[in-house]
Design an enzyme around this catalytic site. Structure first.
Site, PDB file in Angstrom:
ATOM      1  N   HIS A  74       0.835  -1.207   0.000  1.00  0.00           N
ATOM      2  CA  HIS A  74       0.000   0.000   0.000  1.00  0.00           C
ATOM      3  C   HIS A  74       0.871   1.258   0.000  1.00  0.00           C
ATOM      4  CE1 HIS A  74      -4.052  -1.750   1.354  1.00  0.00           C
ATOM      5  NE2 HIS A  74      -3.305  -2.709   0.849  1.00  0.00           N
ATOM      6  N   TYR A 202      -9.644   4.325   7.829  1.00  0.00           N
ATOM      7  CA  TYR A 202      -9.840   4.515   9.272  1.00  0.00           C
ATOM      8  C   TYR A 202     -10.910   5.596   9.402  1.00  0.00           C
ATOM      9  CZ  TYR A 202      -5.326   2.179  10.178  1.00  0.00           C
ATOM     10  OH  TYR A 202      -4.290   1.275  10.245  1.00  0.00           O
ATOM     11  N   PRO A 293      -4.473  -1.727  18.721  1.00  0.00           N
ATOM     12  CA  PRO A 293      -4.157  -2.065  17.326  1.00  0.00           C
ATOM     13  C   PRO A 293      -4.367  -0.941  16.310  1.00  0.00           C
ATOM     14  CG  PRO A 293      -6.185  -3.157  18.028  1.00  0.00           C
ATOM     15  CD  PRO A 293      -5.624  -2.490  19.237  1.00  0.00           C
ATOM     16  N   LYS A 297       0.867  -1.693  15.101  1.00  0.00           N
ATOM     17  CA  LYS A 297       2.285  -1.769  15.482  1.00  0.00           C
ATOM     18  C   LYS A 297       2.734  -3.037  16.210  1.00  0.00           C
ATOM     19  CE  LYS A 297       3.529   2.201  13.933  1.00  0.00           C
ATOM     20  NZ  LYS A 297       3.980   2.048  12.567  1.00  0.00           N
TER      21      LYS A 297
HETATM   22  P1  RFL Z   1       2.288 -13.954  20.401  1.00  0.00           P
HETATM   23  O1  RFL Z   1       1.911 -13.903  18.962  1.00  0.00           O
HETATM   24  O2  RFL Z   1       1.218 -13.834  21.403  1.00  0.00           O
HETATM   25  O3  RFL Z   1       3.064 -15.328  20.606  1.00  0.00           O
HETATM   26  C1  RFL Z   1       3.397 -15.832  21.893  1.00  0.00           C
HETATM   27  C2  RFL Z   1       3.469 -17.345  21.823  1.00  0.00           C
HETATM   28  O4  RFL Z   1       3.892 -17.857  23.084  1.00  0.00           O
HETATM   29  C3  RFL Z   1       3.123 -19.008  23.409  1.00  0.00           C
HETATM   30  N1  RFL Z   1       3.174 -19.210  24.870  1.00  0.00           N
HETATM   31  C4  RFL Z   1       3.884 -20.195  25.475  1.00  0.00           C
HETATM   32  N2  RFL Z   1       4.630 -21.211  24.996  1.00  0.00           N
HETATM   33  C5  RFL Z   1       5.205 -22.078  25.888  1.00  0.00           C
HETATM   34  N3  RFL Z   1       5.047 -21.952  27.238  1.00  0.00           N
HETATM   35  C6  RFL Z   1       4.303 -20.965  27.777  1.00  0.00           C
HETATM   36  N4  RFL Z   1       4.161 -20.859  29.099  1.00  0.00           N
HETATM   37  C7  RFL Z   1       3.678 -20.019  26.880  1.00  0.00           C
HETATM   38  N5  RFL Z   1       2.867 -18.938  27.055  1.00  0.00           N
HETATM   39  C8  RFL Z   1       2.603 -18.458  25.826  1.00  0.00           C
HETATM   40  C9  RFL Z   1       1.745 -18.671  22.850  1.00  0.00           C
HETATM   41  O5  RFL Z   1       0.973 -19.839  22.614  1.00  0.00           O
HETATM   42  C10 RFL Z   1       2.102 -17.958  21.557  1.00  0.00           C
HETATM   43  O6  RFL Z   1       2.203 -18.850  20.456  1.00  0.00           O
HETATM   44  O7  RFL Z   1       3.373 -12.861  20.758  1.00  0.00           O
HETATM   45  P2  RFL Z   1       4.545 -12.158  19.857  1.00  0.00           P
HETATM   46  O8  RFL Z   1       5.354 -13.209  19.148  1.00  0.00           O
HETATM   47  O9  RFL Z   1       5.195 -11.197  20.750  1.00  0.00           O
HETATM   48  O10 RFL Z   1       3.751 -11.401  18.689  1.00  0.00           O
HETATM   49  C11 RFL Z   1       2.952 -10.258  18.967  1.00  0.00           C
HETATM   50  C12 RFL Z   1       1.787 -10.146  17.962  1.00  0.00           C
HETATM   51  O11 RFL Z   1       1.113 -11.381  17.895  1.00  0.00           O
HETATM   52  C13 RFL Z   1       0.830  -9.015  18.330  1.00  0.00           C
HETATM   53  O12 RFL Z   1       1.542  -7.894  18.766  1.00  0.00           O
HETATM   54  C14 RFL Z   1      -0.069  -8.570  17.141  1.00  0.00           C
HETATM   55  O13 RFL Z   1      -0.970  -9.588  16.758  1.00  0.00           O
HETATM   56  C15 RFL Z   1      -0.865  -7.289  17.494  1.00  0.00           C
HETATM   57  N6  RFL Z   1      -1.764  -6.832  16.423  1.00  0.00           N
HETATM   58  C16 RFL Z   1      -1.266  -6.151  15.324  1.00  0.00           C
HETATM   59  N7  RFL Z   1       0.056  -5.944  15.188  1.00  0.00           N
HETATM   60  C17 RFL Z   1       0.546  -5.350  14.045  1.00  0.00           C
HETATM   61  O14 RFL Z   1       1.759  -5.152  13.949  1.00  0.00           O
HETATM   62  N8  RFL Z   1      -0.261  -4.943  13.004  1.00  0.00           N
HETATM   63  C18 RFL Z   1      -1.610  -5.126  13.062  1.00  0.00           C
HETATM   64  O15 RFL Z   1      -2.308  -4.815  12.090  1.00  0.00           O
HETATM   65  C19 RFL Z   1      -2.166  -5.702  14.267  1.00  0.00           C
HETATM   66  N9  RFL Z   1      -3.488  -5.895  14.370  1.00  0.00           N
HETATM   67  C20 RFL Z   1      -3.136  -7.060  16.502  1.00  0.00           C
HETATM   68  C21 RFL Z   1      -3.985  -6.570  15.454  1.00  0.00           C
HETATM   69  C22 RFL Z   1      -3.683  -7.785  17.559  1.00  0.00           C
HETATM   70  C23 RFL Z   1      -5.046  -8.006  17.597  1.00  0.00           C
HETATM   71  N10 RFL Z   1      -5.545  -8.769  18.681  1.00  0.00           N
HETATM   72  C24 RFL Z   1      -6.371  -9.887  18.511  1.00  0.00           C
HETATM   73  C25 RFL Z   1      -4.930  -8.624  19.981  1.00  0.00           C
HETATM   74  C26 RFL Z   1      -5.345  -6.763  15.487  1.00  0.00           C
HETATM   75  C27 RFL Z   1      -5.891  -7.444  16.575  1.00  0.00           C
HETATM   76  C28 RFL Z   1      -7.396  -7.592  16.592  1.00  0.00           C
HETATM   77  C1  PHB Z   2      -5.662  -5.532  10.014  1.00  0.00           C
HETATM   78  O1  PHB Z   2      -5.662  -5.631   8.771  1.00  0.00           O
HETATM   79  O2  PHB Z   2      -5.962  -6.490  10.741  1.00  0.00           O
HETATM   80  C2  PHB Z   2      -5.311  -4.242  10.645  1.00  0.00           C
HETATM   81  C3  PHB Z   2      -4.873  -3.188   9.839  1.00  0.00           C
HETATM   82  C4  PHB Z   2      -4.548  -1.979  10.420  1.00  0.00           C
HETATM   83  C5  PHB Z   2      -4.658  -1.830  11.794  1.00  0.00           C
HETATM   84  C6  PHB Z   2      -5.093  -2.880  12.595  1.00  0.00           C
HETATM   85  C7  PHB Z   2      -5.426  -4.093  12.021  1.00  0.00           C
HETATM   86  O3  PHB Z   2      -4.367  -0.617  12.337  1.00  0.00           O
END
Ligand code: RFL
Ligand code: PHB
Length: 391
Positions: A74, A202, A293, A297
């Site tokens: 994008h 947004y 979110p 980031k």
């Molecule tokens: P994760 O992905 O939570 O992975 C952690 C892993 O550790 C495991 N675990 C264990 N394993 C062994 N022993 C234990 N005791 C354990 N406890 C936990 C878990 O099962 C898991 O597999 O953390 P990590 O790697 O730091 O990654 C972070 C990201 O997943 C998170 O920041 C993003 O998903 C946030 N997020 C977004 N980030 C972006 O950069 N761009 C986005 O567009 C964005 N959109 C979002 C998001 C998060 C969302 N939600 C659901 C919170 C949109 C949403 C809706």
């Molecule tokens: C997504 O595509 O899931 C998404 C995109 C932008 C955001 C958060 C989530 O700021």
């Protein structure tokens, strides 16, 4: 069963898996312990927005084949305020930097496949329940198939997300916590619907925030601001589509509808600790920080942490130097604070917090007008949105 490694990594999310690849590339051995199954990790629906730095790192690691083919690059983003739209051409404003939309499950699939191909052991179904000896010689205690195991390591990398065990293992007096709960949540859906816009939208609306995102030419990803405590049972598919159509609407815009195949509600919060290490235990990603979110980031910060951590560990093994390890938290915190501020800014810019026409509402509207009127302000947003190169 292997019972000793150089770096024991807890968690096979984006942080743990990227760190493992970075270390393996430099000849440092590690084992990843993950409590969920591979199928679960590969299907967990979350983020979608990858910053330029993240895409660059995946290219450097040689794992971006599918990302470069299937990811959607994008060059701009649309902001809407009660139906009035402006476009922020971030690629033009940041001299060629962009974002790529590629689902987190796809990132995780690619990372798992690359680790396995390069011979990094990932133990799925292995739950770490204790970490001892973090001052000098850490041991991770885990359970797999009901059997208890121990993994001795030079270092433990806590990449186990917000609810993991690593942060709880840090001595409580070695860090300060910052935390903020927002008075709203996000209802997110995935739908078999052709995206209604090529670029993300947004939207502030007097009924609340909405975000139009996408995953492919056939799948849309959409979000709605809902009240804390709201449940998915209150939202049938028709109500979701009707609400999205109102909040994202503008003259001549039609929202494409389709079959919703995933929906969930997530609370919004900011959380971080100001020290991500103690002795031989180092935290990375959501284990140490959460951002709302709205700025896209979270995943990008997780990946950025691992670059610093891998460099520091490699420096320790190759040059016997502690310097980079000592500087690890400080190096990460600069980017984390920037992301906290930007995510907070985006959250307050777009979410409904005050009554239509109130003083706070007028300020919010003025901030939106300012983006339209000022290239300086649009550029500030653009460079934070695509992610600063170095910080
Ligand atoms: P994760 O992905 O939570 O992975 C952690 C892993 O550790 C495991 N675990 C264990 N394993 C062994 N022993 C234990 N005791 C354990 N406890 C936990 C878990 O099962 C898991 O597999 O953390 P990590 O790697 O730091 O990654 C972070 C990201 O997943 C998170 O920041 C993003 O998903 C946030 N997020 C977004 N980030 C972006 O950069 N761009 C986005 O567009 C964005 N959109 C979002 C998001 C998060 C969302 N939600 C659901 C919170 C949109 C949403 C809706
Ligand atoms: C997504 O595509 O899931 C998404 C995109 C932008 C955001 C958060 C989530 O700021």
């Amino acid at each position: 069963m292997i019972d000793r490694t150089q770096v024991g990594i807890i968690g096979a999310g984006p942080a743990g898996l990227t760190l493992a690849l970075l270390l393996k590339k430099q000849g440092v051995n590690c084992i990843v312990l993950e409590n969920q199954s591979r199928a679960y990790c590969e299907s967990r629906v979350r983020a979608g927005l990858l910053e330029q730095n993240t895409v660059d790192l995946f290219n450097e690691l040689g794992i971006a084949g599918r990302l470069n083919k299937e990811g959607l690059k994008h060059e701009g983003v649309i902001f809407s305020f009660n139906g009035e739209r402006i476009r922020v051409p971030f690629e033009e404003l940041t001299h060629g930097r962009s974002i790529t939309i590629y689902g987190q499950q796809e990132v995780v699939k690619d990372l798992i496949a690359a680790n396995i191909e390069k011979g990094v052991p990932i133990l799925f179904g292995a739950e770490v329940y204790n970490i001892k000896g973090i001052e000098t010689s850490p041991v991770a205690f885990y359970q797999q198939d009901g059997i208890e195991h121990q993994l001795s390591c030079d270092f433990v990398a806590g990449c186990d997300g917000f609810h993991g065990i690593s942060r709880q293992t840090l001595p409580a007096d070695c860090y300060k916590t910052y935390s903020k709960e927002y008075p709203f949540s996000w209802l997110g859906i995935l739908a078999h619907a052709e995206p209604s816009s090529d670029e993300l939208i947004y939207a502030y609306h007097e009924r609340g925030f909405a975000l139009h995102s996408l995953r492919s030419e056939k799948v849309s990803r959409l979000y709605l601001q809902v009240e804390n405590g709201d449940t998915i049972d209150n939202w049938n598919d028709e109500k979701i589509w009707d609400e999205l159509a109102v909040r994202l609407g503008t003259k001549g815009f039609t929202l494409n509808r389709g079959k919703i195949f995933e929906k969930g509600i997530t609370p919004m919060r900011s959380y971080m600790i100001d020290n991500m290490q103690y002795g031989r235990l180092f935290l990375a990603g959501d284990a140490a920080h959460i951002v709302p979110p709205t700025g896209g980031k979270g995943l990008n910060l997780a990946v950025a942490d691992t670059r610093f951590l891998a460099e520091a560990l490699v420096d320790w093994y190759k040059n016997e130097s502690d310097d980079q390890l000592d500087a690890y938290s400080a190096n990460c915190l600069r980017r984390i604070w920037r992301a906290q501020d930007f995510s907070n800014f985006m959250t307050y810019l777009f979410h409904k917090q005050a009554e239509h026409g109130s003083f706070e509402y007028q300020l919010q509207k003025s901030r939106f007008d300012y983006i339209r009127l000022s290239v300086a302000q649009a550029t500030t947003i653009a460079e934070n949105y695509v992610g600063l190169k170095a910080i």
